[in-house]
Design a protein around this motif. Structure first.
Motif, PDB file in Angstrom:
ATOM      1  N   THR A 405       0.840  -1.200   0.000  1.00  0.00           N
ATOM      2  CA  THR A 405       0.000   0.000   0.000  1.00  0.00           C
ATOM      3  C   THR A 405       0.876   1.252   0.000  1.00  0.00           C
ATOM      4  O   THR A 405       1.858   1.323   0.734  1.00  0.00           O
ATOM      5  CB  THR A 405      -0.914   0.009   1.247  1.00  0.00           C
ATOM      6  OG1 THR A 405      -1.778  -1.124   1.189  1.00  0.00           O
ATOM      7  CG2 THR A 405      -1.749   1.281   1.314  1.00  0.00           C
ATOM      8  N   ALA A 406       0.491   2.209  -0.834  1.00  0.00           N
ATOM      9  CA  ALA A 406       1.272   3.438  -0.974  1.00  0.00           C
ATOM     10  C   ALA A 406       0.902   4.432   0.114  1.00  0.00           C
ATOM     11  O   ALA A 406      -0.109   5.116   0.023  1.00  0.00           O
ATOM     12  CB  ALA A 406       1.038   4.049  -2.349  1.00  0.00           C
ATOM     13  N   PHE A 407       1.691   4.480   1.163  1.00  0.00           N
ATOM     14  CA  PHE A 407       1.589   5.539   2.169  1.00  0.00           C
ATOM     15  C   PHE A 407       2.983   6.126   2.316  1.00  0.00           C
ATOM     16  O   PHE A 407       3.948   5.380   2.400  1.00  0.00           O
ATOM     17  CB  PHE A 407       1.115   4.992   3.523  1.00  0.00           C
ATOM     18  CG  PHE A 407       1.036   6.051   4.586  1.00  0.00           C
ATOM     19  CD1 PHE A 407      -0.088   6.841   4.705  1.00  0.00           C
ATOM     20  CD2 PHE A 407       2.116   6.307   5.423  1.00  0.00           C
ATOM     21  CE1 PHE A 407      -0.149   7.853   5.658  1.00  0.00           C
ATOM     22  CE2 PHE A 407       2.063   7.313   6.373  1.00  0.00           C
ATOM     23  CZ  PHE A 407       0.926   8.083   6.490  1.00  0.00           C
ATOM     24  N   PRO A 408       3.122   7.434   2.290  1.00  0.00           N
ATOM     25  CA  PRO A 408       2.104   8.469   2.438  1.00  0.00           C
ATOM     26  C   PRO A 408       1.498   9.015   1.143  1.00  0.00           C
ATOM     27  O   PRO A 408       0.623   9.870   1.193  1.00  0.00           O
ATOM     28  CB  PRO A 408       2.887   9.583   3.136  1.00  0.00           C
ATOM     29  CG  PRO A 408       4.265   9.465   2.573  1.00  0.00           C
ATOM     30  CD  PRO A 408       4.492   7.987   2.402  1.00  0.00           C
ATOM     31  N   SER A 409       1.945   8.535  -0.028  1.00  0.00           N
ATOM     32  CA  SER A 409       1.487   9.187  -1.266  1.00  0.00           C
ATOM     33  C   SER A 409       0.017   8.920  -1.540  1.00  0.00           C
ATOM     34  O   SER A 409      -0.685   9.774  -2.081  1.00  0.00           O
ATOM     35  CB  SER A 409       2.328   8.712  -2.452  1.00  0.00           C
ATOM     36  OG  SER A 409       2.079   7.342  -2.707  1.00  0.00           O
ATOM     37  N   GLY A 410      -0.469   7.741  -1.205  1.00  0.00           N
ATOM     38  CA  GLY A 410      -1.882   7.433  -1.397  1.00  0.00           C
ATOM     39  C   GLY A 410      -2.276   7.093  -2.821  1.00  0.00           C
ATOM     40  O   GLY A 410      -3.461   6.925  -3.098  1.00  0.00           O
ATOM     41  N   VAL A 411      -1.323   6.954  -3.741  1.00  0.00           N
ATOM     42  CA  VAL A 411      -1.705   6.618  -5.118  1.00  0.00           C
ATOM     43  C   VAL A 411      -2.038   5.138  -5.224  1.00  0.00           C
ATOM     44  O   VAL A 411      -1.555   4.309  -4.452  1.00  0.00           O
ATOM     45  CB  VAL A 411      -0.604   6.994  -6.138  1.00  0.00           C
ATOM     46  CG1 VAL A 411      -0.330   8.483  -6.126  1.00  0.00           C
ATOM     47  CG2 VAL A 411       0.665   6.206  -5.892  1.00  0.00           C
ATOM     48  N   HIS A 412      -2.875   4.819  -6.195  1.00  0.00           N
ATOM     49  CA  HIS A 412      -3.258   3.430  -6.417  1.00  0.00           C
ATOM     50  C   HIS A 412      -2.141   2.696  -7.162  1.00  0.00           C
ATOM     51  O   HIS A 412      -1.362   3.308  -7.894  1.00  0.00           O
ATOM     52  CB  HIS A 412      -4.528   3.346  -7.269  1.00  0.00           C
ATOM     53  CG  HIS A 412      -5.704   4.049  -6.671  1.00  0.00           C
ATOM     54  ND1 HIS A 412      -6.968   3.993  -7.219  1.00  0.00           N
ATOM     55  CD2 HIS A 412      -5.839   4.835  -5.569  1.00  0.00           C
ATOM     56  CE1 HIS A 412      -7.811   4.713  -6.488  1.00  0.00           C
ATOM     57  NE2 HIS A 412      -7.136   5.242  -5.494  1.00  0.00           N
ATOM     58  N   GLY A 413      -2.102   1.385  -7.016  1.00  0.00           N
ATOM     59  CA  GLY A 413      -1.182   0.583  -7.817  1.00  0.00           C
ATOM     60  C   GLY A 413      -1.690   0.483  -9.245  1.00  0.00           C
ATOM     61  O   GLY A 413      -2.899   0.431  -9.494  1.00  0.00           O
ATOM     62  N   THR A 414      -0.764   0.480 -10.214  1.00  0.00           N
ATOM     63  CA  THR A 414      -1.161   0.327 -11.622  1.00  0.00           C
ATOM     64  C   THR A 414      -1.663  -1.096 -11.853  1.00  0.00           C
ATOM     65  O   THR A 414      -0.938  -2.060 -11.600  1.00  0.00           O
ATOM     66  CB  THR A 414       0.025   0.592 -12.563  1.00  0.00           C
ATOM     67  OG1 THR A 414       0.598   1.868 -12.264  1.00  0.00           O
ATOM     68  CG2 THR A 414      -0.416   0.550 -14.022  1.00  0.00           C
ATOM     69  N   PRO A 415      -2.891  -1.291 -12.349  1.00  0.00           N
ATOM     70  CA  PRO A 415      -3.355  -2.648 -12.653  1.00  0.00           C
ATOM     71  C   PRO A 415      -2.462  -3.296 -13.711  1.00  0.00           C
ATOM     72  O   PRO A 415      -2.047  -2.640 -14.673  1.00  0.00           O
ATOM     73  CB  PRO A 415      -4.772  -2.425 -13.191  1.00  0.00           C
ATOM     74  CG  PRO A 415      -5.183  -1.081 -12.672  1.00  0.00           C
ATOM     75  CD  PRO A 415      -3.923  -0.275 -12.609  1.00  0.00           C
ATOM     76  N   ILE A 416      -2.179  -4.578 -13.526  1.00  0.00           N
ATOM     77  CA  ILE A 416      -1.326  -5.303 -14.483  1.00  0.00           C
ATOM     78  C   ILE A 416      -1.891  -5.195 -15.898  1.00  0.00           C
ATOM     79  O   ILE A 416      -1.146  -5.002 -16.870  1.00  0.00           O
ATOM     80  CB  ILE A 416      -1.207  -6.786 -14.076  1.00  0.00           C
ATOM     81  CG1 ILE A 416      -0.323  -6.925 -12.840  1.00  0.00           C
ATOM     82  CG2 ILE A 416      -0.644  -7.626 -15.220  1.00  0.00           C
ATOM     83  CD1 ILE A 416      -0.260  -8.331 -12.306  1.00  0.00           C
ATOM     84  N   GLU A 417      -3.227  -5.328 -16.011  1.00  0.00           N
ATOM     85  CA  GLU A 417      -3.841  -5.324 -17.340  1.00  0.00           C
ATOM     86  C   GLU A 417      -3.557  -4.021 -18.078  1.00  0.00           C
ATOM     87  O   GLU A 417      -3.327  -4.025 -19.296  1.00  0.00           O
ATOM     88  CB  GLU A 417      -5.360  -5.530 -17.216  1.00  0.00           C
ATOM     89  CG  GLU A 417      -5.778  -6.860 -16.621  1.00  0.00           C
ATOM     90  CD  GLU A 417      -5.736  -6.902 -15.108  1.00  0.00           C
ATOM     91  OE1 GLU A 417      -6.117  -7.927 -14.533  1.00  0.00           O
ATOM     92  OE2 GLU A 417      -5.309  -5.897 -14.476  1.00  0.00           O
ATOM     93  N   ILE A 418      -3.567  -2.908 -17.350  1.00  0.00           N
ATOM     94  CA  ILE A 418      -3.300  -1.602 -17.964  1.00  0.00           C
ATOM     95  C   ILE A 418      -1.836  -1.515 -18.386  1.00  0.00           C
ATOM     96  O   ILE A 418      -1.509  -1.080 -19.492  1.00  0.00           O
ATOM     97  CB  ILE A 418      -3.651  -0.467 -16.991  1.00  0.00           C
ATOM     98  CG1 ILE A 418      -5.146  -0.511 -16.633  1.00  0.00           C
ATOM     99  CG2 ILE A 418      -3.268   0.887 -17.571  1.00  0.00           C
ATOM    100  CD1 ILE A 418      -6.081  -0.329 -17.798  1.00  0.00           C
ATOM    101  N   ALA A 419      -0.930  -1.955 -17.510  1.00  0.00           N
ATOM    102  CA  ALA A 419       0.502  -1.892 -17.827  1.00  0.00           C
ATOM    103  C   ALA A 419       0.815  -2.729 -19.065  1.00  0.00           C
ATOM    104  O   ALA A 419       1.584  -2.307 -19.939  1.00  0.00           O
ATOM    105  CB  ALA A 419       1.323  -2.377 -16.635  1.00  0.00           C
ATOM    106  N   GLU A 420       0.218  -3.901 -19.158  1.00  0.00           N
ATOM    107  CA  GLU A 420       0.536  -4.802 -20.274  1.00  0.00           C
ATOM    108  C   GLU A 420      -0.060  -4.314 -21.593  1.00  0.00           C
ATOM    109  O   GLU A 420       0.411  -4.705 -22.665  1.00  0.00           O
ATOM    110  CB  GLU A 420       0.054  -6.216 -19.949  1.00  0.00           C
ATOM    111  CG  GLU A 420       0.867  -6.860 -18.831  1.00  0.00           C
ATOM    112  CD  GLU A 420       0.441  -8.274 -18.504  1.00  0.00           C
ATOM    113  OE1 GLU A 420       1.224  -8.993 -17.866  1.00  0.00           O
ATOM    114  OE2 GLU A 420      -0.695  -8.666 -18.874  1.00  0.00           O
TER     115      GLU A 420
END
Length: 522
Positions: A405-420
């Motif tokens: 989990t991204a703390f303190p930035s709070g950004v979401h993780g990039t979904p694998i499907e989007i990256a690929e």
């Protein structure tokens, strides 16, 4: 009920409505952006300001580094474009790291809001663009001029007319001209939607000016934070933390003082700026420091100019936490996002039940670049992508840390499907790194394991900017340290935590993100 009470209730309703207005502004930015780090990960900020440059409200969506540095940036816009010169249909832009949000990849756009022909406020927003030329979004540069196109304070739109010369310059200085142009327009568009929503609100509540509402919001928020500070024990506490640095460790030092009506943090004694792009401009240092203070002291007070006012931050000029132009700053998040941990370390003695152990803290963004043949393409095309990932957060009082989990930035993780879809990389594995969080009375969050290859016969570049590889997140109050991060190939070749590295077509990149520290004796 008195007329005064009625007015307070009206102001409170309008305050909530303003937060909804900037929330709509942020959603337009997210839904129209081209870059996946905005569309999928929400690496943005959006807010409304009064004509004095004071932030009145911010969208809940957004990173502290963007939001709290944007809060300063609008003051710079007002210096360059005085209120008396603003016209309806104008919009202003910069990516200056010292007047914006800390590095060239963030564009900041500010738009004056007119209601019935009268200037009533300002909307500002920022987002991360994938590529702005130069050496790319990594820490390799030795000065800011190598890091990409620099846009000084300029007028992007003049009374509705787009500055086509500037847009041509932007397109010519990026590896991703379509995405970069699209993201620029999405920033301008979200401000326009904010202006329209504000006008609707002002019509509904029969407002001619935002100033009385702004004064109410800012003073009420400031007083709420002062009340929180008054309940704290007065005193001074210090903390040190050693991180990996670029090619040598860096020991950050902080001294936090709680006074009668303010909390100040000094980074005196922190190391001088380094020769590669992990230095931090002061606005970004201040942004993440005050976020850490707000988390521990005033988490339920809305973020605006009033709630930020009692917090004071300083760092020696020329230090790694107050880097001066032309220092390289592209990967300023690597150190900047560690600063809440510094604040929590200082507050552990007076407020042990409010602060977590150290976590991964800085994003483990997988910045990759190369050439590929997308489906149907007959000529190679360039890709440049930052795939957002993170490790575990530090254990919390009474609660385990959060995993991956991204703390303190709070950004979401990039979904694998989007990256690929966006590039030729393929994720062979992505799973939690079990037992990587430090043991304790409460346990640190776990990191994750990723194994990444390419579908092409061409090599690809990794612009590494990872930390907690040599110096893992420490446990606190008897808790154990989290596991250190690892960067290597499947064949066992160890890679550096920072710097440009080339992976061959048959290499598989293995990343193990760090675990968070434990809290309390296991």
């Amino acid at each position: 009920m008195s007329a005064h009470s009625h007015k307070e209730i009206d102001f409170q309703i309008m305050w909530n409505r303003l937060i909804a207005v900037v929330g709509e502004q942020a959603q337009v930015l997210i839904r129209t952006a081209f870059s996946p780090i905005v569309r999928e990960c929400e690496d943005i900020s959006a807010g409304i300001f009064d004509l004095k440059g004071r932030m009145i409200a911010q969208a809940v969506t957004g990173t502290p580094g963007h939001v709290n540095s944007m809060a300063e940036s609008v003051g710079h816009f007002l210096r360059h474009f005085p209120v008396s010169t603003m016209k309806e249909g104008d919009a202003y832009i910069t990516n200056d790291p010292w007047m914006g949000t800390g590095h060239l990849n963030d564009f900041v756009i500010t738009t004056p809001a007119f209601h019935k022909g009268r200037l009533v406020g300002l909307f500002s927003c920022t987002s991360h663009l994938m590529d702005i030329g130069g050496l790319g979004n990594g820490p390799e540069a030795t000065d800011v001029f190598m890091e990409g196109l620099s846009i000084p304070m300029l007028k992007l739109i003049d009374q509705g007319q787009v500055n086509e010369t500037l847009m041509a310059m932007i397109r010519a200085n990026t590896r991703l001209p379509v995405d970069t142009e699209g993201d620029t327009y999405s920033l301008a568009a979200c401000n326009d939607v904010g202006v329209r929503a504000l006008c609707d609100m002002m019509d509904e509540f029969h407002l001619d000016s935002l100033e009385p509402l702004a004064d109410f919001i800012i003073e009420r928020s400031r007083q709420a934070v002062l009340d929180k500070i008054a309940a704290l024990p007065e005193g001074t506490w210090s903390h040190e933390m050693t991180i990996d640095g670029y090619n040598a460790p860096l020991t950050l030092k902080a001294k936090l003082t709680v006074g009668e009506s303010r909390v100040s943090v000094s980074y005196d004694g922190s190391p001088p700026a380094v020769g590669r792009g992990i230095n931090v401009p002061m606005a970004y240092t201040r942004a993440y420091t005050v976020f850490g203070l707000a988390c521990a002291i005033s988490p339920d007070v809305p973020n605006n100019a009033g709630s930020l006012a009692p917090y004071h931050v300083e760092a020696p000029e020329g230090s790694v936490l107050n880097a001066q132009r032309p220092a390289p700053v592209s990967s300023r998040h690597v150190i900047g996002q560690m600063l809440p941990d510094m604040v929590f370390g200082c507050l552990r003695t007076p407020l042990p039940d409010r602060v977590p152990a150290e976590g991964t803290s800085c994003l483990w963004n997988i910045a990759v670049r190369g050439q590929w043949f997308p489906k149907g393409a007959t000529t190679p095309q360039t890709y440049a992508l930052a795939i957002t990932t993170n490790g575990g957060t530090g254990a919390r009082p009474g609660l385990n840390g959060l995993s991956a989990t991204a703390f303190p930035s709070g950004v979401h993780g990039t979904p694998i499907e989007i990256a690929e879809i966006q590039c030729p990389l393929i994720f062979w594995e992505k799973e939690l790194r079990e037992n990587s969080g430090g043991l304790g009375q409460t346990k640190g969050g776990d990191g994750q394991i990723m194994k990444i290859g390419t579908t092409q016969k061409q090599p690809f570049e990794l612009l590494a900017a990872f930390d907690r590889v040599d110096h893992p997140a420490r446990g606190a109050q008897g808790g154990q340290d989290g596991a250190a991060g690892r960067v290597e190939t499947a064949s066992g070749r160890k890679l550096a935590g920072k710097g440009l590295q080339v992976l061959e077509a048959d290499d598989v990149l293995v990343l193990m993100t760090p675990g968070g520290g434990g809290l309390g004796a296991p």
